[in-house]
Structure formats: structure tokens, C-alpha cells
Design an enzyme around this catalytic site. Sequence first.
Site, short mmCIF file in Angstrom:
data_model
loop_
_atom_site.label_atom_id
_atom_site.label_comp_id
_atom_site.label_asym_id
_atom_site.label_seq_id
_atom_site.Cartn_x
_atom_site.Cartn_y
_atom_site.Cartn_z
N ASP A 464 62.17 46.93 101.99
CA ASP A 464 63.60 46.91 101.63
C ASP A 464 64.26 45.53 101.72
O ASP A 464 65.49 45.45 101.83
CB ASP A 464 64.39 47.86 102.54
N HIS A 468 68.35 44.69 101.98
CA HIS A 468 68.94 44.06 103.15
C HIS A 468 69.55 42.72 102.80
O HIS A 468 70.73 42.45 103.07
CB HIS A 468 67.88 43.88 104.24
N GLU A 539 63.47 53.94 96.78
CA GLU A 539 64.39 55.06 96.92
C GLU A 539 65.71 54.81 96.18
O GLU A 539 66.20 55.69 95.48
CB GLU A 539 64.66 55.30 98.40
N GLU A 543 70.79 50.05 94.84
CA GLU A 543 70.69 48.87 95.69
C GLU A 543 69.72 47.85 95.12
O GLU A 543 69.83 46.65 95.38
CB GLU A 543 70.31 49.29 97.12
N TYR A 621 73.08 63.18 99.32
CA TYR A 621 72.24 62.08 99.75
C TYR A 621 71.39 61.59 98.58
O TYR A 621 71.28 60.38 98.33
CB TYR A 621 71.28 62.50 100.87
#
Length: 722
Positions: A464, A468, A539, A543, A621
Site C-alpha cells: 500500500d 500511504h 483493494e 486510492e 465498505y
Amino acid sequence: MACENIFENPISTDAPPGNIGRRQDHPVPRLGITASSPIQTNKFYANFFLGDRASPTFLHPYSVAWGQGRGSSGSWGLAISHIEAAQRVFGETDPVTRAARYFINPIGIHSVSISARGLGPGTALTMESLTEFSAQVSLRPSAQAAPAVQFPLVQGSAFITAIFNGAVPLIQTDVFFRTVTRVTGEVKPGITKYKILLEDGRTWLLYSYRTSGNPLDLQVVNNTLAQSNGPFIGIIQIAKDPGNGEAMYDQACGTYPTGVQLSGAVGGRRGSYKFAFTKAGMSGTTLPMFALPHHQDSFDDATRARMTGVKLQTTTKGVATAVVADSWTMVETNLPTDIGLLPWSPTTGSTKILSESTRAFIRSIAQREISQDILQQTNLDSMYFSGKALAKFACIMLATNDLLGDSGLARSGLNRLKEAFARFANNTQQFPLVYESAWGGVVSSATYVTGNQGVDFGNTLYNDHHFHFGYFIYTAAVIGYLDPSWIPANRGYVNLLVRDIANPSTRDPYFPTSRSFDWFHGHSWAKGLFASWDGKDQESSSEDTMHAYALKMWGAVSGDRNMEARATLMLSVQRRSLQYYYLYTRANTVQPSQFIGNKVAGILFENKIDHTTYFGANIEYIQGIHMLPLLPYTPFIRTPEFVREEWDALFSGGRAQAIQGGWKGILFGNYATIEPRAAYDFFSQTGFDDGWLDGGASRTWYLCYAAGMFLLPTLPPGKRKI
């Protein structure tokens, strides 16, 4: 914007700043890697150096795995698999979406394996030439022995190619041979051809190109093994025939890809990127490679003319088409060059205009949110949640300054935001970053300290990073926009984060190129140094696009035009690929019809798509993780057509209102793309519950975004106000 050779120049070649700790070790050992760092951590071939090293590597359309003596053939070679659409397994029907909860492709069906005599329990697998698009796998009888057989692996390869230098080839199968037939005569000078019919009724073609010595002479020993009568020098290539591919394979055999040279250019609203395939083998032969759907749709005319009718199913990327060409050029003709930091529409651009009454109302909320303890909210033990909190306040300061027109209030909050950011730039946060040279990258020290590989979502193991660090890069872009004098002292730190996730050049000695974004797949992979039977995964598509947008904005405010151009092109490529692979309208024909009713992928793996999240299966979610954060690029990626279908199917009729917690705000922020007035009314309602805000979101920004989106579609300049 006009930039040529956007992948040529490094962002920097400087060593990491002195306040970033240095380590030579890493919690994950480098198994069998002979290359020096920096090493790719998030690419397709990582299973070959992780865990027990038996998990598959997905090349699309084929997958390969180290046999390790398993299966009915007991092969120690490289096992080749290809899965048809009819072999997929679907999960039960979700009562909410009325679609299959997941689909997965079977693993371990080793149709054909290429091995060599002498490979057995002592076999050592080593890896060389690890690049963004390719790797070479070598199988050795022992750790000290020379390779018995080597496999150059490149995404999209039409053949799986094995290089022999005197070992005795073994061809094995776990599906069982029905017939193995040598084709009379040479297809080309030096090439011998075999047809392999398996008991599942599928035909595979084998081509051997001898460069010295005797041609390949296979003898069938039993229904799982055919072996050469003697040593072989040259290459052996395996391909699956979908029924119409034999003529193409006959023409293209003898050559094989060894890598990809990526180049690109941006001029105005047009951008292009090119894959120039490096190759070896028979001279005068053009490469066959398989293209994914998003490649096919963006090919220039010359590349499109080289497409064939030969198609093979991929695991999660639809049907791939063979292209006989030594290079591909993909073109994007509608780059979002004008996306800035303020609410934006693909059709009408950005606006700063709000009525005085609207500004006064939102200003009262901004005052309260800016008065929050920024230092405390961003002082967390997680790079991810700290970054989200920083970005939340960056949005508030930006909106307060540019949309509410209160520069004094914005400045007071900006000073504290700079102080909060400085904690990370000075590397004095709870788990400081370190540069580790074992793999080559900047990671959280959390796993080194705690011993927990999953802490902070696995940041230390390169999970990730683009999520981040993207939030930090976006925050830096906003601070730099509001105060350009801040940039020089912070450029090195921010660019360090950029280089870790999106270094464009092999000339940077500290980081691999494009750790996160996969230019072959058109999106990023979030999984780092964790073995996985289903390959890499990601996922949150939103982002992922956030990190590209952050790079674009930081490039713009810091004056790095090549960075800005690359990121702008990346956003366009993501827009195209996500429509096929992540965000599904009714018109989607790439993913299975049983699955597109879910509207979003959930977690996209290389081998399966699972409509869930890593933290729960609530519908808000699963859908919401593909919505956050809400930023100006959002309607470019999440088109109004898609948002309308998703809302009507899953959240209309009061269902969104029934959601509790921060996901409720995420849903209504997303709703502003299609119903900005209703979204504005939701966030401006009396008795609004701040518990409806996610930790990375603010009411100030949501209100400004919804108000801006309400204005944009029909706004004559300077006229319409909310």
C-alpha cells in the site's frame, strides 16, 4: 503541457536525506535473487522469491509456477497453466447486489511443464534481470551448478520459452498426454514442431529452435513424460492453440521477448506510451504478444493493424488478443490536463464561485474544523491514517482560502498543518521511516520494532505504499500551492516518497522503477512482499487514482513538468482500465456477466475478484473503498453514468441514509457527482452528525465540493451561485 521522453530523466539521484535511517537488512529475505538492489517488490513475479516459492506467477494469458516435484508428473521444472472461462468458479449470489460474490480460477492445473534431466529435490531456483515488466528464472540442479534451463518471463508473452544450453529436456504434464505428435519437416530452418493433445481435449504446440547440435527428438515415456533422446542447445517454446492460432505460432516461433522498454510523451490533451519489446532468438522474426482489452482500445493505427484473430482468456482481465509486432503504441486523446485542486467537471472545468451566504455558512463550519487539534489528529502510529488526516486538513485549508475567500483563517490552519507535516519530514513520527538497501526503498520502521509484519497494513513489507505516501504527496501539493516558499526546504522529502512509489528512471540508484503502478495492467498493485496463491492484488481503485492525482498536483506546484505529464497520462490510463476491470456499468463485457452486478470489483487479484474488503463485507465498505477520498479527479474516473447505476442499484430509496458512521459521508460525497444539490443538503442539514465523517474527510470540503459540482454543469462564467 508538452513533454517528450517522460520516463527518461530521474526525479533525483540523491541519497535519502540524512534524517532517514539506513538499514541493510529487511524482515523478508531475498530468496534466490542474484541481482543487486533496488529490486521490484510489487510486480507479477514476486511469488518466485516469496514464501515456499510455489505460488503461481500470472503472465496473462498464461500462468507459470515452479513444480517442486508436486502433481502427478512430479516435475521440478516450470509448470504452465491456462484457464478457460468455463473453468471459473463463482461464489454464491449476494442478496444485495444479486451478483456472484466472487469468481476464481482454478490453480494447479499444470497442463505442460518444461524441465531438464538432473532437476530434482536439490533443485535451486534463482532469478536474474528483474525489471518492471520482466524477469528471468533459472533452474539449477544445485545451488552451485550452472543453470539447466532458463525462462525469460514477460507479461503478455504468447509463448513460454525455455533456454537450454546442453541439458536434456523433459516435457511433462499433470493433465496426461493423449498424443504427442512430431510434425513432419521443419516449420522454419532449425525449428522442430510437436503437437501435444492432452486428455482435457486441449492442444498445445511445442517448437524447438536449435542453435547448435542435434534437433530436439522427444520420446514419450508415459502419459506424463516425454523426454529428449539427448542434450539440446537452443530454445523450446510452448503455446496453447485456441483453435485458430497454429498459423500465427508457426510464423512467429523462434523469437522471444526478454523485456520491455517503456517510453512516452504528452502534448496538450494527447498522450502516448510505447512498449518496445527487447527480444532474442531467431533473427528476422516479429514477436507475438497478447494485449489486454484496455491496450486494444487505445492502440494507434499502426499497432491495431498488427492485431490478429488469435485470442485467449485471461484470469481477471477479459480476453487477450495476439498482436504480431515488436512494439505497441497506446494513445490517450483526452488527458485531464486542466484538473486542478478545486472541484472540477470533465465538461466544464473548475470554479471558485460561491454565493456570500454559502461562503458564510461553510466558513462557520471551517472555523470549527480548523480549530481542531491538527497535531494530535495526525500524530498516529500509522503512515496511512496519519496521511489521511493530513490530507483532510489540507482540503480544509485549500477550500477556506480559495472557495471561502478567508485567507487569514486558512493561514492560521496552514501554519499548524506545516508543523504537523514537519513531524514526518523531520522523521520524528512514532515509527520513523528507514531506507533499507536489501530491496531498495523507504519503509516504516514499525515491523522492525514490533516484529509484526502486518502492522500499518504491511507498510514495512511494501504493502500500500502508493496509498500511504499518496496522501502525504497530495498534502505537500496543497501546502506548496498555498505557500510556494515552503517547497524548497521540503522538496527532497516529498520527492523521496515519490521516488519510492513512482520512480520513472533506471538511472535512480536507490529505487526500482514504478514500484506501484503497472503500465501493462493500467493500474497499481498494492500487495508487497507477501506470497499469494492468487497473485498480486489491490483493494482500493480510488486510492490508486488518488496517488496519480497527487503526483500530478505535486509535479505542477513543484515545477516538475515531466512528473505532472506522467501522472496526467497515468490518470487517463487508469480511467480506461478501471472501467473494464474495477468499475462496472451494465455495458461492461470484459468481466463475467454473473459478476458485474456488484458494480465494483472489491479486491482485484491476478487470479480472482472478490467482492469484499480486507476489513469487512458491509456493502458500504466494499463500494466505499472505491470512492474515497473525494477529490477533483473523482468524476473523471467515477463517471456520472457509473455513479448513477451504482447508486440506483445499491443506495437509493433510503438505503444510504440508513448507513451509519463515516461511510455515510463517503456515500453522500460520492453522490455529489450526480446530485450535488441533494449532497449539499445532506451535509448542510441541521443536526448533522460529525460521526458521519471518515477520519480522512471534513464537512468543509464535502460542502465546498458539492456546491462546486452544483455550479459546474450549467454555469455561465460568473453567473450561477449556490
